[in-house]
Design a protein around this motif. Structure first.
Motif, short mmCIF file in Angstrom:
data_model
loop_
_atom_site.label_atom_id
_atom_site.label_comp_id
_atom_site.label_asym_id
_atom_site.label_seq_id
_atom_site.Cartn_x
_atom_site.Cartn_y
_atom_site.Cartn_z
N LYS A 68 0.80 -1.23 0.00
CA LYS A 68 0.00 0.00 0.00
C LYS A 68 0.83 1.27 0.00
CE LYS A 68 -3.86 -2.30 0.28
NZ LYS A 68 -4.75 -2.36 -0.90
N VAL A 69 2.05 1.19 0.53
CA VAL A 69 2.84 2.42 0.67
C VAL A 69 4.33 2.11 0.59
CG1 VAL A 69 2.72 2.21 3.20
CG2 VAL A 69 3.31 4.41 2.16
N ILE A 70 5.06 3.00 -0.09
CA ILE A 70 6.52 2.97 -0.13
C ILE A 70 6.99 4.25 0.54
CG2 ILE A 70 8.57 2.85 -1.58
CD1 ILE A 70 6.78 1.56 -3.74
N SER A 71 7.73 4.11 1.63
CA SER A 71 8.11 5.25 2.46
C SER A 71 9.62 5.45 2.40
CB SER A 71 7.65 5.00 3.91
OG SER A 71 7.90 6.13 4.71
N LYS A 72 10.04 6.62 1.94
CA LYS A 72 11.47 6.90 1.80
C LYS A 72 12.07 7.30 3.14
CE LYS A 72 15.27 7.48 -0.67
NZ LYS A 72 16.26 7.52 0.40
N HIS A 73 13.18 6.67 3.46
CA HIS A 73 13.98 6.98 4.66
C HIS A 73 14.86 8.18 4.31
CE1 HIS A 73 17.14 6.21 7.76
NE2 HIS A 73 16.21 5.54 8.39
N GLY A 74 14.23 9.36 4.20
CA GLY A 74 14.90 10.56 3.72
C GLY A 74 13.96 11.33 2.82
N SER A 75 14.51 12.21 1.99
CA SER A 75 13.65 13.10 1.21
C SER A 75 13.62 12.79 -0.28
CB SER A 75 14.08 14.56 1.41
OG SER A 75 15.45 14.72 1.05
N LEU A 298 4.37 6.07 6.81
CA LEU A 298 3.71 4.85 6.32
C LEU A 298 2.52 4.48 7.19
CD1 LEU A 298 4.26 1.84 7.83
CD2 LEU A 298 6.57 2.30 7.07
N LEU A 299 2.63 4.71 8.50
CA LEU A 299 1.50 4.42 9.39
C LEU A 299 0.30 5.31 9.05
CD1 LEU A 299 3.35 3.97 12.81
CD2 LEU A 299 2.26 2.18 11.44
N ALA A 300 0.58 6.56 8.71
CA ALA A 300 -0.51 7.48 8.36
C ALA A 300 -1.22 7.01 7.10
CB ALA A 300 0.04 8.89 8.15
N VAL A 301 -0.45 6.51 6.12
CA VAL A 301 -1.07 6.01 4.89
C VAL A 301 -1.89 4.75 5.17
CG1 VAL A 301 -0.62 5.03 2.61
CG2 VAL A 301 0.69 7.01 3.40
N LEU A 302 -1.32 3.83 5.93
CA LEU A 302 -2.03 2.59 6.22
C LEU A 302 -3.31 2.85 7.01
CD1 LEU A 302 0.91 0.18 7.13
CD2 LEU A 302 -0.36 0.30 4.99
N ALA A 303 -3.29 3.87 7.85
CA ALA A 303 -4.48 4.17 8.67
C ALA A 303 -5.65 4.66 7.82
CB ALA A 303 -4.12 5.21 9.72
N ARG A 304 -5.35 5.24 6.66
CA ARG A 304 -6.43 5.80 5.84
C ARG A 304 -6.66 5.04 4.54
NH1 ARG A 304 -2.25 9.79 4.79
NH2 ARG A 304 -1.67 9.74 2.59
#
Length: 312
Positions: A68-75, A298-304
């Protein structure tokens, strides 16, 4: 069985792991290949990937139907195929600003090292020389630094450059509400008026090789080039030629077109190149900030996200 998060690295800050209790964390190691990632995704079907090293493309996404989400460890998200992710309904998020202080400080360190010949003088001193009578460094106060990119990192660097008494000009079509000490200009002005140019923008297809033979030729003779962003922003062959000719006085680089740099790279052994292995954002504080930012995002994306498994 708990849902899985794959980390394209060998570790994650404990503060980030504390936020991810209830998920199984699988580490891909420091140099995961696409085949490694595809195999891990097929084995674990992750709901999220935290990207530290390597690339995440369509093949990896297709191997993880629950993703569901790919979260970058950085910018910087240029190592993630965002077009493929969008087509598959996968969100891409980044911990923007989490390493801003660290990277801006590295940019300043490289600028100072170039202007003050820190590395060369250190080597001469260790070899028993005393060059006081023959050496002259460059004074930065009163000179102009041109910033390409005025996001969190660029603005942090701008503040430090202003504190040195430098005139700060910058180009960023997306920047708003700039501080008074940053003058917004176009790219032509950056090249024409800067005594030092520092790159702080994300890499896109539009700005690949932005600093090339033509743009370097527009710069003042003796300009300093600093890059802590992405290596492919600069045409490396053109920069090498410009340094050798004296058009560029020195280059301080923390990122390169191909990483890791391998033996025999043309920059190796060249005078007036100050090199570091893309460690601008690698500090103990930034490590925690980026890990926590990636986890929270990623938690914010998974929550919604509908049908996602978000663990409370």
């Amino acid at each position: 069985m708990n849902p899985t998060i794959i980390v394209t690295g060998a570790d994650l800050a404990q503060q980030a792991l504390d936020l991810l209790t209830g998920y199984e964390i699988v580490y891909a190691g420091k140099t995961p290949t696409e085949d490694d990632m595809v195999a891990l995704c097929r084995a674990h079907n992750p709901v999220a990937i935290i990207v530290r090293y390597g690339k995440v493309g369509a093949a990896v996404m297709d191997a993880a139907p629950a993703l569901k989400v790919i979260s970058k460890h950085g910018s910087g998200t240029d190592t993630i195929d965002k077009v493929a992710a969008k087509a598959r309904g996968i969100e891409v998020v980044a911990a923007v600003g989490a390493n801003a202080a660290a990277v801006a400080e590295q940019a300043l360190a490289l600028l100072l090292a170039c202007a003050k010949s820190v590395v060369q003088l250190d080597a001469r001193m260790h070899a028993g020389h005393w060059d006081k009578a023959t050496h002259k460094s460059l004074e930065l106060g009163g000179r102009t630094v041109g910033l390409v990119g005025l996001g969190a990192i660029g603005l942090r660097f701008a503040k430090m450059a202003d504190a040195l008494g430098m005139r700060v000009i910058g180009f960023d079509p997306f920047a708003k509400n700039l501080p008074a000490y940053v003058q917004a200009v176009d790219l032509e002005t950056i090249w024409r008026e800067s005594d030092a140019v520092s790159m702080h923008c994300p890499l896109t297809e539009e700005n690949r090789n932005l600093l090339n033979a033509a743009t370097l030729a527009q710069c003042k003779r003796g300009v300093i080039v600093v890059n802590t962003a992405r290596g492919a922003l600069i045409d490396e062959a053109a920069l090498l030629a410009a340094v050798r000719s004296g058009q560029v006085m020195a280059a301080g680089l923390d990122s390169f077109a191909v990483e890791p740099m391998t033996a025999g790279h043309p920059f190796q052994g060249e005078k007036h190149f100050i090199l570091s292995p893309h460690i601008g954002g690698v500090t103990s504080d930034a490590y925690v900030n980026m890990g926590v930012g990636a986890a929270r995002n990623l938690l914010a994306v998974l929550a919604r996200t509908p049908d996602a498994v978000a663990v409370a």
